[in-house]
Design a protein around this motif. Structure first.
Motif, mmCIF file in Angstrom:
data_model
loop_
_atom_site.group_PDB
_atom_site.id
_atom_site.type_symbol
_atom_site.label_atom_id
_atom_site.label_comp_id
_atom_site.label_asym_id
_atom_site.label_seq_id
_atom_site.Cartn_x
_atom_site.Cartn_y
_atom_site.Cartn_z
ATOM 1 N N GLY A 1 -2.081 -1.599 11.116
ATOM 2 C CA GLY A 1 -3.180 -1.641 10.162
ATOM 3 C C GLY A 1 -2.769 -2.352 8.901
ATOM 4 O O GLY A 1 -1.769 -3.069 8.881
ATOM 5 N N ILE A 2 -3.587 -2.126 7.848
ATOM 6 C CA ILE A 2 -3.218 -2.683 6.555
ATOM 7 C C ILE A 2 -2.338 -1.674 5.831
ATOM 8 O O ILE A 2 -2.243 -0.518 6.249
ATOM 9 N N GLY A 3 -1.676 -2.112 4.775
ATOM 10 C CA GLY A 3 -0.802 -1.198 4.045
ATOM 11 C C GLY A 3 -0.470 -1.743 2.677
ATOM 12 O O GLY A 3 -0.795 -2.893 2.345
ATOM 13 N N GLN B 1 -5.539 -0.166 -8.092
ATOM 14 C CA GLN B 1 -6.491 -1.194 -8.536
ATOM 15 C C GLN B 1 -7.209 -1.694 -7.288
ATOM 16 O O GLN B 1 -6.922 -2.780 -6.788
ATOM 17 N N ARG B 2 -8.121 -0.874 -6.805
ATOM 18 C CA ARG B 2 -8.794 -1.127 -5.533
ATOM 19 C C ARG B 2 -9.455 -2.499 -5.484
ATOM 20 O O ARG B 2 -9.507 -3.144 -4.438
ATOM 21 N N GLU B 3 -9.954 -2.957 -6.656
ATOM 22 C CA GLU B 3 -10.665 -4.249 -6.699
ATOM 23 C C GLU B 3 -9.739 -5.433 -6.376
ATOM 24 O O GLU B 3 -10.199 -6.515 -6.032
ATOM 25 N N THR C 1 -4.994 2.398 15.244
ATOM 26 C CA THR C 1 -5.347 1.938 13.894
ATOM 27 C C THR C 1 -6.155 3.032 13.218
ATOM 28 O O THR C 1 -6.837 3.813 13.901
ATOM 29 N N ALA C 2 -6.112 3.072 11.885
ATOM 30 C CA ALA C 2 -6.839 4.133 11.170
ATOM 31 C C ALA C 2 -8.348 3.930 11.265
ATOM 32 O O ALA C 2 -9.093 4.861 11.559
ATOM 33 N N VAL C 3 -8.793 2.707 10.982
ATOM 34 C CA VAL C 3 -10.241 2.473 10.864
ATOM 35 C C VAL C 3 -10.700 1.315 11.758
ATOM 36 O O VAL C 3 -9.903 0.521 12.249
ATOM 37 N N GLN C 4 -12.028 1.263 11.908
ATOM 38 C CA GLN C 4 -12.668 0.285 12.799
ATOM 39 C C GLN C 4 -12.320 -1.172 12.464
ATOM 40 O O GLN C 4 -12.055 -1.975 13.368
ATOM 41 N N GLY C 5 -12.300 -1.505 11.167
ATOM 42 C CA GLY C 5 -12.004 -2.887 10.768
ATOM 43 C C GLY C 5 -10.644 -3.329 11.274
ATOM 44 O O GLY C 5 -10.464 -4.472 11.715
ATOM 45 N N GLU C 6 -9.685 -2.422 11.208
ATOM 46 C CA GLU C 6 -8.335 -2.725 11.698
ATOM 47 C C GLU C 6 -8.347 -2.846 13.226
ATOM 48 O O GLU C 6 -7.703 -3.747 13.793
ATOM 49 N N GLN C 7 -9.074 -1.961 13.874
ATOM 50 C CA GLN C 7 -9.174 -2.014 15.342
ATOM 51 C C GLN C 7 -9.772 -3.360 15.779
ATOM 52 O O GLN C 7 -9.272 -4.009 16.709
ATOM 53 N N GLY D 1 -7.935 7.584 12.828
ATOM 54 C CA GLY D 1 -8.435 8.250 11.631
ATOM 55 C C GLY D 1 -7.438 8.041 10.491
ATOM 56 O O GLY D 1 -6.352 7.504 10.707
ATOM 57 N N VAL D 2 -7.815 8.477 9.310
ATOM 58 C CA VAL D 2 -6.944 8.260 8.142
ATOM 59 C C VAL D 2 -6.037 9.475 7.914
ATOM 60 O O VAL D 2 -6.490 10.612 7.952
ATOM 61 N N GLY D 3 -4.760 9.209 7.725
ATOM 62 C CA GLY D 3 -3.787 10.260 7.422
ATOM 63 C C GLY D 3 -2.960 10.656 8.636
ATOM 64 O O GLY D 3 -3.382 10.469 9.779
ATOM 65 N N ILE E 1 -0.452 -4.172 -3.539
ATOM 66 C CA ILE E 1 0.887 -3.786 -3.990
ATOM 67 C C ILE E 1 0.867 -2.299 -4.343
ATOM 68 O O ILE E 1 -0.093 -1.806 -4.950
ATOM 69 N N VAL E 2 1.896 -1.577 -3.928
ATOM 70 C CA VAL E 2 1.987 -0.139 -4.222
ATOM 71 C C VAL E 2 2.210 0.038 -5.724
ATOM 72 O O VAL E 2 3.046 -0.636 -6.327
ATOM 73 N N GLY E 3 1.456 0.973 -6.304
ATOM 74 C CA GLY E 3 1.592 1.242 -7.744
ATOM 75 C C GLY E 3 0.264 1.718 -8.297
ATOM 76 O O GLY E 3 -0.549 2.277 -7.542
ATOM 77 N N THR F 1 -1.104 11.205 0.660
ATOM 78 C CA THR F 1 -1.783 10.734 -0.545
ATOM 79 C C THR F 1 -1.213 9.365 -0.890
ATOM 80 O O THR F 1 -0.011 9.252 -1.181
ATOM 81 N N ALA F 2 -2.042 8.331 -0.837
ATOM 82 C CA ALA F 2 -1.554 6.976 -1.161
ATOM 83 C C ALA F 2 -1.077 6.946 -2.613
ATOM 84 O O ALA F 2 -1.685 7.568 -3.485
ATOM 85 N N THR F 3 -0.003 6.234 -2.851
ATOM 86 C CA THR F 3 0.551 6.115 -4.203
ATOM 87 C C THR F 3 -0.459 5.456 -5.145
ATOM 88 O O THR F 3 -1.079 4.458 -4.793
HETATM 89 O O1 LIG Z 1 -12.952 -1.014 2.299
HETATM 90 C C1 LIG Z 1 -12.741 -1.620 3.370
HETATM 91 O O2 LIG Z 1 -13.435 -2.560 3.780
HETATM 92 C C2 LIG Z 1 -11.630 -1.197 4.194
HETATM 93 C C3 LIG Z 1 -11.410 -1.821 5.400
HETATM 94 C C4 LIG Z 1 -10.373 -1.427 6.164
HETATM 95 C C5 LIG Z 1 -9.508 -0.448 5.703
HETATM 96 C C6 LIG Z 1 -9.746 0.145 4.508
HETATM 97 C C7 LIG Z 1 -8.881 1.194 4.013
HETATM 98 O O3 LIG Z 1 -8.902 1.631 2.888
HETATM 99 C C8 LIG Z 1 -7.969 1.714 5.008
HETATM 100 C C9 LIG Z 1 -7.093 2.787 4.460
HETATM 101 C C10 LIG Z 1 -5.841 2.641 5.233
HETATM 102 O O4 LIG Z 1 -5.093 1.595 4.701
HETATM 103 C C11 LIG Z 1 -3.766 1.948 4.615
HETATM 104 N N1 LIG Z 1 -3.338 1.577 3.266
HETATM 105 C C12 LIG Z 1 -3.610 0.388 2.697
HETATM 106 N N2 LIG Z 1 -3.001 0.290 1.509
HETATM 107 C C13 LIG Z 1 -2.332 1.440 1.320
HETATM 108 C C14 LIG Z 1 -1.511 1.905 0.266
HETATM 109 O O5 LIG Z 1 -1.235 1.241 -0.751
HETATM 110 N N3 LIG Z 1 -0.996 3.145 0.410
HETATM 111 C C15 LIG Z 1 -1.245 3.891 1.503
HETATM 112 N N4 LIG Z 1 -2.018 3.474 2.510
HETATM 113 C C16 LIG Z 1 -2.555 2.256 2.434
HETATM 114 C C17 LIG Z 1 -3.696 3.411 4.996
HETATM 115 O O6 LIG Z 1 -2.979 3.511 6.174
HETATM 116 C C18 LIG Z 1 -5.106 3.896 5.154
HETATM 117 O O7 LIG Z 1 -5.367 4.510 6.368
HETATM 118 C C19 LIG Z 1 -10.804 -0.200 3.735
#
Ligand SMILES: O=C(O)c1cccc(C(=O)CC[C@H]2O[C@@H](n3cnc4c(=O)[nH]cnc43)[C@H](O)[C@@H]2O)c1
Length: 225
Positions: free
Chosen positions: A69-71, A199-201, A18-24, A43-45, A194-196, A146-148
Motif C-alpha cells: 500500500g501507500i505509506g 499535513q494531509r493536504e 492492501t488496507a483500502v480499495q484504491g491500493e487494491q 482494512g486499516v490498522g 513524509i512522516v512527521g 496511530t499514524a505519526t
Molecule cells: O484519501 C484517499 O484518497 C486515500 C486513498 C488511499 C489511501 C488513503 C489512506 O489514507 C490510506 C491509509 C493507509 O495509508 C497508510 N499510510 C500512509 N501514510 C501513512 C503514514 O504516514 N503513517 C501511517 N500510515 C500511513 C496506512 O497503512 C493506512 O492504512 C487515502
C-alpha cells in the motif's frame, strides 16, 4: 515448433493484502493478467489486517504473503514518490511506556514485535526496479495503530529504530498471521507523505498509487512468472 520452457515458481500462490480499495485497484492494475495472485482488503490498522489475513489464509493455500500500500517515509530515508521494501516488519507501538522510555514486548519477554521477511526477494525486486525511474530502498518498515503526527514521535521512532525507512498501519498484522503459519512475508510501500507533523493536504496519493502499480507490474518477474 517453438519450444516452451516451463519455469516452476517457488511462489505459485501469492496473497497480497492492501488496507483500502484504491491500493487494491493499483496493485491489480500492476499485476495485469499475471496468474496466481489474490489481492484482498485488510482494512486499516494491524488488528483488522491480522484478522482478515488469517481468514484469507484459512480459505486457501498460499506460498507467500505481501502487505502492500501507500505509506509515510522517514526523512533522509525515503522521499515522497519512492518505494520502500521491508527487510524487517516492526510493531513500533507494541510494548509499554516506562519512566525510562518505551520498552518493547521483546524486552518484556512477551513474544516479538518484529517479523523477519523473506531475505532474497527485496533485493531481487530492487534490482528489477532499476529499469524504472522509481527510487527504491530496502529498510525496516514500522507498523503503528496511530499514524505519526508530530515531529517528537517521528524523532523518537527514528532514534529507537535505527534506519527506519517507512511507516504504515497494517504490515505487522499481515506478517504475524502469515508467520504463524510458517509462510514467508514481504511489505512493499509506495511513499505518499513524509512522516512527521500531519499535513494531509501534502500527501501525494495519486503519485504513490502509480508507484505501487509499477512495482506490482514488476513483481511477477521477481517471482519467476
Ligand atoms: O484519501 C484517499 O484518497 C486515500 C486513498 C488511499 C489511501 C488513503 C489512506 O489514507 C490510506 C491509509 C493507509 O495509508 C497508510 N499510510 C500512509 N501514510 C501513512 C503514514 O504516514 N503513517 C501511517 N500510515 C500511513 C496506512 O497503512 C493506512 O492504512 C487515502
Amino acid at each position: 515448433m517453438k519450444e516452451h520452457i516451463r519455469i516452476d515458481s517457488t511462489y505459485p500462490h501469492v496473497l497480497i493484502m492492501t488496507a483500502v480499495q484504491g491500493e487494491q485497484d493499483a496493485v491489480l492494475r500492476g499485476l495485469g493478467e499475471a496468474k496466481g495472485f489474490d489481492v484482498r482488503l485488510a482494512g486499516v490498522g494491524p488488528a483488522s489486517a491480522a484478522a482478515r489475513t488469517a481468514t484469507a489464509l484459512t480459505a486457501a493455500k498460499y506460498d507467500l504473503v505481501i502487505s502492500a500500500g501507500i505509506g509515510g517515509g522517514f526523512r533522509e530515508q525515503a522521499d515522497v514518490g519512492s518505494l520502500v521494501i521491508a527487510n524487517e516488519i516492526i510493531a513500533a507501538d507494541l510494548g509499554v511506556e516506562t519512566a525510562e522510555g518505551f520498552a518493547s514486548v521483546d524486552e518484556l519477554g512477551f513474544g516479538s514485535a518484529r517479523v523477519p521477511v523473506e531475505p532474497h526477494l527485496p533485493l531481487k525486486l530492487l534490482q528489477l526496479l532499476k529499469s524504472t525511474s522509481i527510487p527504491t530502498s530496502i529498510g525496516p518498515i514500522v507498523t503503528l495503530s496511530t499514524a505519526t503526527g508530530t515531529a517528537n514521535t517521528c524523532a523518537e521512532l527514528s532514534k529507537r529504530i535505527p534506519g527506519v525507512a517507512a511507516e504504515a498501519m497494517e504490515g505487522y498484522g499481515v506478517a504475524l498471521a502469515a508467520h504463524h503459519l510458517g509462510l514467508p512475508v514481504m511489505e512493499i510501500r509506495a511513499i505518499s507523505n513524509i512522516v512527521g507533523p500531519r499535513q494531509r493536504e501534502l500527501w501525494k496519493i495519486k503519485e504513490a498509487m502509480q508507484t505501487l502499480e509499477t512495482a506490482f507490474s514488476i513483481l511477477p518477474e521477481v517471482l519467476h512468472r
